[in-house]
Motif scaffolding. Structure first.
Motif, PDB file in Angstrom:
ATOM      1  N   PRO A  78      -4.670   8.240  -5.866  1.00 14.11           N
ATOM      2  CA  PRO A  78      -3.321   7.821  -6.263  1.00 14.11           C
ATOM      3  C   PRO A  78      -3.147   6.319  -6.009  1.00 14.11           C
ATOM      4  CG  PRO A  78      -3.258   9.707  -4.771  1.00 14.11           C
ATOM      5  CD  PRO A  78      -4.668   9.220  -4.785  1.00 14.11           C
ATOM      6  N   ALA A  79      -2.332   5.660  -6.850  1.00 11.14           N
ATOM      7  CA  ALA A  79      -2.225   4.203  -6.769  1.00 11.14           C
ATOM      8  C   ALA A  79      -1.519   3.745  -5.500  1.00 11.14           C
ATOM      9  CB  ALA A  79      -1.517   3.654  -7.999  1.00 11.14           C
ATOM     10  N   GLU A  80      -0.514   4.488  -5.073  1.00 10.31           N
ATOM     11  CA  GLU A  80       0.273   4.011  -3.934  1.00 10.31           C
ATOM     12  C   GLU A  80       1.103   5.138  -3.324  1.00 10.31           C
ATOM     13  OE1 GLU A  80       3.771   2.418  -6.930  1.00 10.31           O
ATOM     14  OE2 GLU A  80       2.545   0.968  -5.834  1.00 10.31           O
ATOM     15  N   GLY A  81       1.887   4.771  -2.345  1.00  9.02           N
ATOM     16  CA  GLY A  81       2.901   5.666  -1.788  1.00  9.02           C
ATOM     17  C   GLY A  81       2.336   6.804  -0.962  1.00  9.02           C
ATOM     18  N   LYS A  82       3.146   7.834  -0.833  1.00 10.87           N
ATOM     19  CA  LYS A  82       2.817   8.987   0.002  1.00 10.87           C
ATOM     20  C   LYS A  82       1.531   9.663  -0.427  1.00 10.87           C
ATOM     21  CE  LYS A  82       6.857  11.014   2.187  1.00 10.87           C
ATOM     22  NZ  LYS A  82       8.128  11.644   1.866  1.00 10.87           N
ATOM     23  N   GLU A  83       1.346   9.754  -1.771  1.00  9.40           N
ATOM     24  CA  GLU A  83       0.164  10.448  -2.290  1.00  9.40           C
ATOM     25  C   GLU A  83      -1.101   9.717  -1.839  1.00  9.40           C
ATOM     26  OE1 GLU A  83       2.776   9.580  -4.200  1.00  9.40           O
ATOM     27  OE2 GLU A  83       3.660  11.576  -4.429  1.00  9.40           O
ATOM     28  N   LEU A  84      -1.058   8.386  -1.943  1.00 10.49           N
ATOM     29  CA  LEU A  84      -2.219   7.597  -1.500  1.00 10.49           C
ATOM     30  C   LEU A  84      -2.459   7.816   0.000  1.00 10.49           C
ATOM     31  CD1 LEU A  84      -4.475   5.514  -1.824  1.00 10.49           C
ATOM     32  CD2 LEU A  84      -2.775   3.711  -1.468  1.00 10.49           C
TER      33      LEU A  84
END
Ligand code: ADP
Ligand code: MG
Length: 252
Positions: A78-84
């Protein structure tokens, strides 16, 4: 394409497809393709500056890539955020410099991420942490801060911290390079037993005997590219390129 993305028993845990990375105009990863299967131990060796650390860091997106793809269990990072943060937290990383929180106890160092990221209750996190500290042989150091431990003990604490996240794989970037010689073996022993337990591992090291013993596959990097790849016995006995022969000769 979609079927390739489906996660299954044959899906590599980590897959790089023609990854390129530039720092400014400096081309530091050149069409690097690599896949690491479940339970596999891949050891990356090569001269200083060949891109080994950068390669490790791109896997966890600590570095962005210029082109190509990196898949974790068949999924793009994932590119960013919580998923990353979630995906990143499941790829453990052990650095040369330990990177422990200096003002927290060893026990805190091991429990912080499981509590913060995986929302595990303190009591359970501590129980698990003590079990892991026992596994790496430093249960009796749990209430101390890092400075009270030897380098070898600190690195074993860093390994316990990585394990506490139940990682899909652990990346080790020269984990024994900062250690006094007498502490190297205790860390290599912990890594060897992890490898035997079936952990998926990517290891950058200059410890050639260890590499030969623990690796399922050796990757030789030079100048940003994978120059050779093969079974350890084959690679060490019959390196195919002059560059690898030269490199190995410098360890004898
Ligand atoms: P290795 O771990 O094999 O010694 P690195 O991945 O650290 O190699 O470095 C590969 C190349 O990228 C080197 O030429 C290094 O100087 C360069 N490099 C690494 N990190 C950076 C950075 N943050 N900015 C610019 N150049 C970098
Ligand atoms: Mg490096």
């Amino acid at each position: 394409m979609n079927s390739e993305r489906k996660s299954g028993a044959d899906t590599p845990v980590i897959e790089l497809r023609k990854v390129n990375k530039y720092f400014g105009t400096h081309h530091v990863l050149k069409d690097v393709s690599l896949s690491v299967r479940q339970g596999e131990v891949v050891v990356i060796i090569g001269p200083s500056g060949s891109g080994k650390s950068t390669l490790c860091r791109t896997i966890n997106r600590l570095e962005t890539i210029s082109s190509g793809e990196i898949l974790i269990e068949g999924q793009p990072m994932p590119a960013e955020g919580k998923e990353l943060a979630q995906v990143r937290s499941r790829i453990g990383m052990v650095f040369q410099s330990f990177n422990l929180f200096l003002h927290r106890t060893i026990l805190d160092n091991v429990t912080m991420a499981p509590m913060d990221v995986l929302h595990i209750k303190r009591k359970d996190a501590e129980e698990e942490a003590l079990k892991l500290l026992r596994q790496v042989g430093i249960e009796d150091q749990a209430r101390k801060v890092p400075a009270q431990l030897s380098g070898g003990q600190q690195q074993r604490a860093a390994i316990a911290r990585a394990l506490a996240m139940h990682p899909k794989a652990i990346l080790f970037d020269e984990p024994t390079s900062a250690l006094d010689p007498e502490m190297i073996q205790e860390v290599l022993d912990v890594m060897t037993s992890l490898a035997k337990s079936g952990m998926t591992m990517v290891i950058v090291t200059h410890e050639m005997n260890f590499a030969r013993n623990v690796a399922d596959r050796i990757i030789f990097m030079n100048d940003g590219a994978i120059l050779e790849e093969g079974a350890p016995d084959e690679f060490f006995a019959h390196p195919k390129t002059e560059r690898a022969r030269e490199f190995l000769a410098s360890f004898r």
